[in-house]
Design an enzyme around this catalytic site. Structure first.
Site, mmCIF file in Angstrom:
data_model
loop_
_atom_site.group_PDB
_atom_site.id
_atom_site.type_symbol
_atom_site.label_atom_id
_atom_site.label_comp_id
_atom_site.label_asym_id
_atom_site.label_seq_id
_atom_site.Cartn_x
_atom_site.Cartn_y
_atom_site.Cartn_z
ATOM 1 N N ASP A 252 0.856 -1.178 0.000
ATOM 2 C CA ASP A 252 0.000 0.000 0.000
ATOM 3 C C ASP A 252 0.898 1.236 0.000
ATOM 4 O O ASP A 252 2.042 1.179 0.450
ATOM 5 C CB ASP A 252 -0.893 -0.032 1.248
ATOM 6 C CG ASP A 252 -2.027 0.968 1.174
ATOM 7 O OD1 ASP A 252 -2.082 1.726 0.188
ATOM 8 O OD2 ASP A 252 -2.855 0.989 2.094
ATOM 9 N N GLY B 233 0.702 3.896 1.754
ATOM 10 C CA GLY B 233 0.881 4.525 3.052
ATOM 11 C C GLY B 233 0.016 5.744 3.256
ATOM 12 O O GLY B 233 -0.017 6.318 4.349
ATOM 13 N N ASP C 64 -2.904 8.380 -3.005
ATOM 14 C CA ASP C 64 -4.223 8.936 -3.303
ATOM 15 C C ASP C 64 -4.671 9.806 -2.143
ATOM 16 O O ASP C 64 -4.101 9.751 -1.059
ATOM 17 C CB ASP C 64 -5.241 7.825 -3.582
ATOM 18 C CG ASP C 64 -5.390 6.868 -2.403
ATOM 19 O OD1 ASP C 64 -4.390 6.662 -1.679
ATOM 20 O OD2 ASP C 64 -6.477 6.313 -2.194
ATOM 21 N N GLY D 102 -11.134 4.136 -0.483
ATOM 22 C CA GLY D 102 -12.065 5.047 0.167
ATOM 23 C C GLY D 102 -13.399 4.458 0.527
ATOM 24 O O GLY D 102 -14.368 5.188 0.738
ATOM 25 N N ASP E 208 -8.061 -7.300 0.615
ATOM 26 C CA ASP E 208 -7.205 -7.424 1.797
ATOM 27 C C ASP E 208 -7.965 -6.880 2.989
ATOM 28 O O ASP E 208 -8.846 -6.032 2.834
ATOM 29 C CB ASP E 208 -5.899 -6.638 1.629
ATOM 30 C CG ASP E 208 -6.111 -5.148 1.908
ATOM 31 O OD1 ASP E 208 -5.832 -4.712 3.048
ATOM 32 O OD2 ASP E 208 -6.582 -4.424 1.011
ATOM 33 N N CYS F 126 -13.924 -27.566 8.367
ATOM 34 C CA CYS F 126 -12.595 -27.006 8.110
ATOM 35 C C CYS F 126 -11.509 -28.066 8.255
ATOM 36 O O CYS F 126 -11.522 -28.862 9.196
ATOM 37 C CB CYS F 126 -12.331 -25.849 9.070
ATOM 38 S SG CYS F 126 -10.755 -25.008 8.794
ATOM 39 N N CYS G 261 -8.128 -27.051 8.196
ATOM 40 C CA CYS G 261 -6.895 -26.299 8.412
ATOM 41 C C CYS G 261 -6.012 -26.988 9.445
ATOM 42 O O CYS G 261 -6.427 -27.930 10.125
ATOM 43 C CB CYS G 261 -7.212 -24.866 8.854
ATOM 44 S SG CYS G 261 -7.706 -24.688 10.593
ATOM 45 N N HIS H 38 -6.143 -20.485 11.516
ATOM 46 C CA HIS H 38 -7.507 -20.906 11.198
ATOM 47 C C HIS H 38 -8.262 -19.828 10.432
ATOM 48 O O HIS H 38 -8.866 -20.105 9.382
ATOM 49 C CB HIS H 38 -8.292 -21.261 12.461
ATOM 50 C CG HIS H 38 -9.760 -21.423 12.170
ATOM 51 N ND1 HIS H 38 -10.274 -22.557 11.589
ATOM 52 C CD2 HIS H 38 -10.807 -20.554 12.312
ATOM 53 C CE1 HIS H 38 -11.580 -22.395 11.391
ATOM 54 N NE2 HIS H 38 -11.925 -21.189 11.831
#
Length: 374
Positions: A90, A92, A144, A220, A270, A308, A310, A339
């Site tokens: 990113d 920042g 930005d 945003g 993300d 699951c 995992c 997990h």
């Protein structure tokens, strides 16, 4: 970056993008490794247990500590962290906006005060790319002008004016640097701003699509608006974002957010939610969230999620995790994070499989039915 669309199902897309370090199949969720590490995990956890193809690191934090120059001495983020797959960094700008008690954007960049020692710094469209060249990330985000919502029309208009101008500067700077063999294996994504204002978003998207970005991000959002406003904004924006480039929705979000936005055509996500919630004892399952701190789990010999497979669910019980959390045993943070991240990575994998089979609507219906939300 090589990018191709493998299959569509309605507006949902299954795509493949290739960076210098990994092949990434979308939809994809990127674990957040702000400081070059996903909290409580190492590169082996990420590669061998989670099979993560790409993670996110943050320019603001690494610029301040240990500094990008130090990271460069180790061969960039890949050499520094030993995670040899893809990194997205990113710019920042969000952290300069949110963490600094003094953050003053102007026409040329953002002046901010370090949250570590109070020193003053200035980010410009070129300087954040210079930092990311040092970090050697596979995907670099431009600077930005982020606006907290709700915001006035005047502030949103100013934001997109700055964002478009900074995007032009960044795009031209990166193109020039690549001609000098700087950042030749690094890709650059533009960021579309505009709040929940349809016309502002459209204007910003159309302007950035005219530029030579490798991908386009929606920034945003998830900064104060309702879920419905987020979904409506993404849906309205999609026709104006070039379909032949990756689409990244920044900082989002819940499992429901991922499903809703994949349905609308988003490829990449993300969010700190899976790891932050894990550290606070909230674990994701196919049937909704559970609070592992609850006394109901003290003697529970079942795994976190019956569906699951995992590492954590394959080896440990809810009762054991309840004990680790209450004892504040550090092992808990790793097991819970493994997990939750597996849950997110498996969720996007399931969505890809559904898109490839032309069954995304069926997947979505089952996803909500398991949560009792139909």
């Amino acid at each position: 970056m090589n990018f191709k669309i493998d299959k569509t199902d309605g507006n949902a897309r299954a795509c493949t993008l290739q960076t210098a370090h990994s092949t990434i199949q979308t939809p994809i969720f990127m674990p957040v490794g702000t400081l070059g590490a996903v909290k409580s995990l190492d590169a082996i956890d990420l590669k061998e247990i989670l099979d993560a193809k790409i993670i996110l690191a943050n320019t603001y934090h690494l610029y301040l500590r240990p500094t990008s120059k130090v990271v460069r001495e180790f061969g960039g983020l890949h050499g520094f962290s030993k995670f040899d797959r893809s990194f997205l960094t990113d710019s920042g700008g969000f952290q300069a906006f949110s963490l600094s008690k003094i953050s003053k954007p102007d026409e040329n960049g953002i002046k901010f005060k370090s949250h570590i020692d109070g020193s003053m710094h200035y980010f410009t469209p070129k300087s954040v790319l210079d930092t990311q060249y040092d970090l050697s990330s596979d995907i670099m985000m431009i600077l930005d002008d982020l606006v907290a919502l709700p915001a006035t029309k005047e502030r949103i208009d100013l934001s997109i004016k700055r964002t478009i101008n900074w995007a032009k500067i960044a795009c031209e700077y990166h193109k020039s640097n690549k001609q000098k063999s700087v950042g030749i294996d690094q890709n650059i994504f533009g960021i579309i701003q505009g709040g929940t204002d349809y016309n502002a978003r459209k204007l910003c998207a159309e302007a950035l699509c005219e530029m030579e970005f490798d991908g386009l991000a929606i920034g945003g959002l998830s900064v104060g608006e309702s879920n419905e406003e987020m979904y409506d904004t993404v849906e309205a924006l999609m026709p104006f974002i070039d379909k032949n480039r990756p689409r990244y929705l920044m900082g989002v979000g819940t499992p429901e957010d991922l499903v809703q936005n994949v349905e609308r055509g988003v490829d990449m996500f993300d969010c700190v939610m899976p790891t932050r919630n894990a550290r606070n004892g909230t674990l994701f399952t196919s049937f909704g969230k559970i609070n592992i701190k609850s006394a109901a789990f003290i003697k529970d010999d079942n795994k976190i999620d019956p569906e699951c497979d995992c590492y954590t669910c394959s080896n440990f019980s809810r009762g054991y995790l309840n004990h680790l959390y209450k004892a504040r045993e550090l092992t808990f943070f790793r097991l819970a994070s493994l997990h939750n991240l597996h849950y997110y990575l498996n969720l996007v994998k399931q969505m890809r499989e559904a898109i490839m089979q032309g069954k995304f609507k069926e997947f979505k219906r089952e996803f909500y039915a398991k949560r009792g939300m139909i």
